[in-house]
Scaffold this motif. Structure first.
Motif, PDB file in Angstrom:
ATOM      1  N   TYR A  60      -1.345   0.647   9.242  1.00 42.44           N
ATOM      2  CA  TYR A  60      -0.747   1.163  10.817  1.00 42.44           C
ATOM      3  C   TYR A  60      -1.485   1.033  12.173  1.00 42.44           C
ATOM      4  O   TYR A  60      -1.002   0.634  12.695  1.00 42.44           O
ATOM      5  CB  TYR A  60      -0.233   2.687   9.912  1.00 42.44           C
ATOM      6  CG  TYR A  60       0.653   3.067   9.284  1.00 42.44           C
ATOM      7  CD1 TYR A  60       1.723   2.574   9.221  1.00 42.44           C
ATOM      8  CD2 TYR A  60       0.568   3.981   7.908  1.00 42.44           C
ATOM      9  CE1 TYR A  60       2.823   2.272   8.013  1.00 42.44           C
ATOM     10  CE2 TYR A  60       1.976   3.909   7.185  1.00 42.44           C
ATOM     11  CZ  TYR A  60       2.837   3.057   7.145  1.00 42.44           C
ATOM     12  OH  TYR A  60       4.041   3.152   6.005  1.00 42.44           O
ATOM     13  N   LEU A  61      -2.272   1.400  12.163  1.00 46.33           N
ATOM     14  CA  LEU A  61      -3.155   1.555  13.293  1.00 46.33           C
ATOM     15  C   LEU A  61      -3.040  -0.013  13.616  1.00 46.33           C
ATOM     16  O   LEU A  61      -3.310  -0.594  14.777  1.00 46.33           O
ATOM     17  CB  LEU A  61      -5.132   1.732  12.971  1.00 46.33           C
ATOM     18  CG  LEU A  61      -6.282   2.148  14.152  1.00 46.33           C
ATOM     19  CD1 LEU A  61      -5.085   2.565  15.611  1.00 46.33           C
ATOM     20  CD2 LEU A  61      -7.062   2.132  14.039  1.00 46.33           C
ATOM     21  N   TYR A 100      -4.718   4.760   0.486  1.00 50.41           N
ATOM     22  CA  TYR A 100      -4.428   5.906   2.514  1.00 50.41           C
ATOM     23  C   TYR A 100      -5.469   5.519   3.191  1.00 50.41           C
ATOM     24  O   TYR A 100      -4.797   5.305   4.354  1.00 50.41           O
ATOM     25  CB  TYR A 100      -4.483   7.399   1.868  1.00 50.41           C
ATOM     26  CG  TYR A 100      -3.748   8.469   0.464  1.00 50.41           C
ATOM     27  CD1 TYR A 100      -2.026   8.036   1.563  1.00 50.41           C
ATOM     28  CD2 TYR A 100      -2.894   8.788   0.357  1.00 50.41           C
ATOM     29  CE1 TYR A 100      -0.992   8.458   1.187  1.00 50.41           C
ATOM     30  CE2 TYR A 100      -2.253   9.429  -0.821  1.00 50.41           C
ATOM     31  CZ  TYR A 100      -0.983   9.503   0.055  1.00 50.41           C
ATOM     32  OH  TYR A 100      -0.102   9.886  -0.777  1.00 50.41           O
ATOM     33  N   TYR A 101      -6.567   5.368   3.076  1.00 46.63           N
ATOM     34  CA  TYR A 101      -7.149   4.580   3.963  1.00 46.63           C
ATOM     35  C   TYR A 101      -7.199   3.408   4.162  1.00 46.63           C
ATOM     36  O   TYR A 101      -7.090   3.470   5.666  1.00 46.63           O
ATOM     37  CB  TYR A 101      -8.812   4.447   3.527  1.00 46.63           C
ATOM     38  CG  TYR A 101      -9.756   4.330   4.830  1.00 46.63           C
ATOM     39  CD1 TYR A 101     -10.334   4.752   5.829  1.00 46.63           C
ATOM     40  CD2 TYR A 101     -10.776   3.278   4.345  1.00 46.63           C
ATOM     41  CE1 TYR A 101     -11.285   4.313   6.479  1.00 46.63           C
ATOM     42  CE2 TYR A 101     -11.202   2.536   4.910  1.00 46.63           C
ATOM     43  CZ  TYR A 101     -11.076   3.063   6.150  1.00 46.63           C
ATOM     44  OH  TYR A 101     -12.878   2.860   7.381  1.00 46.63           O
ATOM     45  N   LEU A 105       0.897  -0.834  -0.152  1.00 46.69           N
ATOM     46  CA  LEU A 105       0.271  -0.115   0.544  1.00 46.69           C
ATOM     47  C   LEU A 105       0.920   1.266   0.271  1.00 46.69           C
ATOM     48  O   LEU A 105       0.750   2.581  -0.530  1.00 46.69           O
ATOM     49  CB  LEU A 105      -0.656   0.185   1.187  1.00 46.69           C
ATOM     50  CG  LEU A 105      -2.331  -1.168   0.548  1.00 46.69           C
ATOM     51  CD1 LEU A 105      -2.310  -1.088   2.332  1.00 46.69           C
ATOM     52  CD2 LEU A 105      -2.891  -0.814   0.298  1.00 46.69           C
ATOM     53  N   GLU A 106       1.610   1.035   0.981  1.00 48.07           N
ATOM     54  CA  GLU A 106       2.739   2.549   0.496  1.00 48.07           C
ATOM     55  C   GLU A 106       3.591   2.167  -1.000  1.00 48.07           C
ATOM     56  O   GLU A 106       3.557   4.047  -1.053  1.00 48.07           O
ATOM     57  CB  GLU A 106       3.988   1.969   0.824  1.00 48.07           C
ATOM     58  CG  GLU A 106       4.456   2.422   2.570  1.00 48.07           C
ATOM     59  CD  GLU A 106       5.119   1.778   3.779  1.00 48.07           C
ATOM     60  OE1 GLU A 106       5.221   2.271   5.027  1.00 48.07           O
ATOM     61  OE2 GLU A 106       5.807   1.130   3.422  1.00 48.07           O
ATOM     62  N   GLY A 107       3.054   0.961  -1.384  1.00 46.12           N
ATOM     63  CA  GLY A 107       3.769   1.716  -2.928  1.00 46.12           C
ATOM     64  C   GLY A 107       2.884   2.194  -4.298  1.00 46.12           C
ATOM     65  O   GLY A 107       3.641   3.126  -4.544  1.00 46.12           O
ATOM     66  N   VAL A 108       2.123   1.716  -4.213  1.00 52.26           N
ATOM     67  CA  VAL A 108       1.028   2.186  -4.429  1.00 52.26           C
ATOM     68  C   VAL A 108       0.516   4.079  -3.807  1.00 52.26           C
ATOM     69  O   VAL A 108       0.112   4.821  -4.400  1.00 52.26           O
ATOM     70  CB  VAL A 108       0.030   1.200  -4.236  1.00 52.26           C
ATOM     71  CG1 VAL A 108      -1.879   2.185  -4.685  1.00 52.26           C
ATOM     72  CG2 VAL A 108      -0.537   0.418  -4.860  1.00 52.26           C
ATOM     73  N   ALA A 109       0.880   4.128  -2.586  1.00 55.16           N
ATOM     74  CA  ALA A 109       0.549   5.388  -2.535  1.00 55.16           C
ATOM     75  C   ALA A 109       1.417   6.935  -2.660  1.00 55.16           C
ATOM     76  O   ALA A 109       0.715   7.524  -2.580  1.00 55.16           O
ATOM     77  CB  ALA A 109       0.509   5.696  -0.768  1.00 55.16           C
TER      78      ALA A 109
END
Length: 245
Positions: free
Chosen positions: A215-216, A208-209, A192-196
């Motif tokens: 992360y939470l 991002y959601y 997800l970091e890569g996509v963001a």
């Protein structure tokens, strides 16, 4: 909390609802019932609380004594009818309910991040499956697995495709959300970091959601807030508000 009067059918439907595994028609009927039947809505909320707690290792440890008894009954019941299996589920739920009532269910107060995650996480609904008209048959075949809740199979198929297209944001996004849905946030996060990184990605707000949720769940509140702030998803704002309280 009264879980004595729940039927096996209701329990299975509620489980599917909480896991995001109801199809569109069933989901509509389920949500309509929650709107019109306060008692049923209360059952859903109670079972969500119980099942969330059961997923924690701490609660499992506290329930050892109940598990031991239930496993004994379960072994004896394998050759019997499914009604006994229903009883086992009820016993587990009632046991958890008793713990909550006794005040030993520290999870709700002791791990607010887990509680918030459980309240806000719902698997991405996925894309419409149009295999008959698409050249990307394998991608949509995995999407069917994903929508059926078979995240492990979906991930395996998508990762095969991803090896040939490592920078494909759509593939990386769905691999990430599938890992998150399969309760593996540590692996989900780098996808997800890569996509963001791609602000032009069509699902950037969803990325991002879900990154914030990942992360939470990993107890990294600062990064969760940072990601949620970049999403315009409605639940992102609501979750961020609770984190800032």
């Amino acid at each position: 909390m009264d879980l004595q009067h729940i039927t096996q059918e209701e329990l299975e439907q509620i489980e599917k609802y909480l896991n995001g595994n109801l199809d569109a028609l069933a989901l509509t009927k389920f949500e309509q019932r929650m709107q019109t039947e306060a008692e049923f809505k209360s059952k859903v909320e109670d079972i969500k609380t119980v099942l969330t707690g059961i997923e924690t290792q701490a609660l499992k440890e506290q329930l050892d004594i109940f598990h031991e008894a239930i496993e004994t009954v379960s072994t004896e019941s394998e050759e019997e009818d499914t009604k006994v299996h229903t009883l086992n589920w009820k016993r587990l739920l009632v046991a958890a309910a008793l713990i909550i009532a006794a005040g030993s269910f520290w999870f709700l107060g002791g791990n607010p991040n887990e509680r918030l995650y459980a309240n806000y996480f719902k698997p991405d609904p996925g894309l419409p499956t149009t295999m008959s008209s698409s050249d990307n048959y394998n991608f949509y075949e995995a999407m069917v697995n994903y929508k059926q809740g078979d995240y492990k199979t979906a991930i395996a198929k998508w990762e095969t495709l991803q090896k040939a297209k490592p920078n494909n944001d759509t593939l990386n996004y769905f691999i990430g959300v599938a890992y998150l849905a399969n309760k593996n946030e540590e692996i989900a996060i780098p996808f997800l970091e890569g996509v963001a990184q791609n602000s032009e990605f069509a699902l950037i707000n969803d990325a991002y959601y879900y990154l914030g949720l990942a992360y939470l769940k990993a107890d990294n509140v600062d990064k969760a807030k940072s990601s949620l702030q970049k999403s315009n998803v409605e639940n992102s704002k609501a979750l961020l508000s609770e984190l800032n309280d």
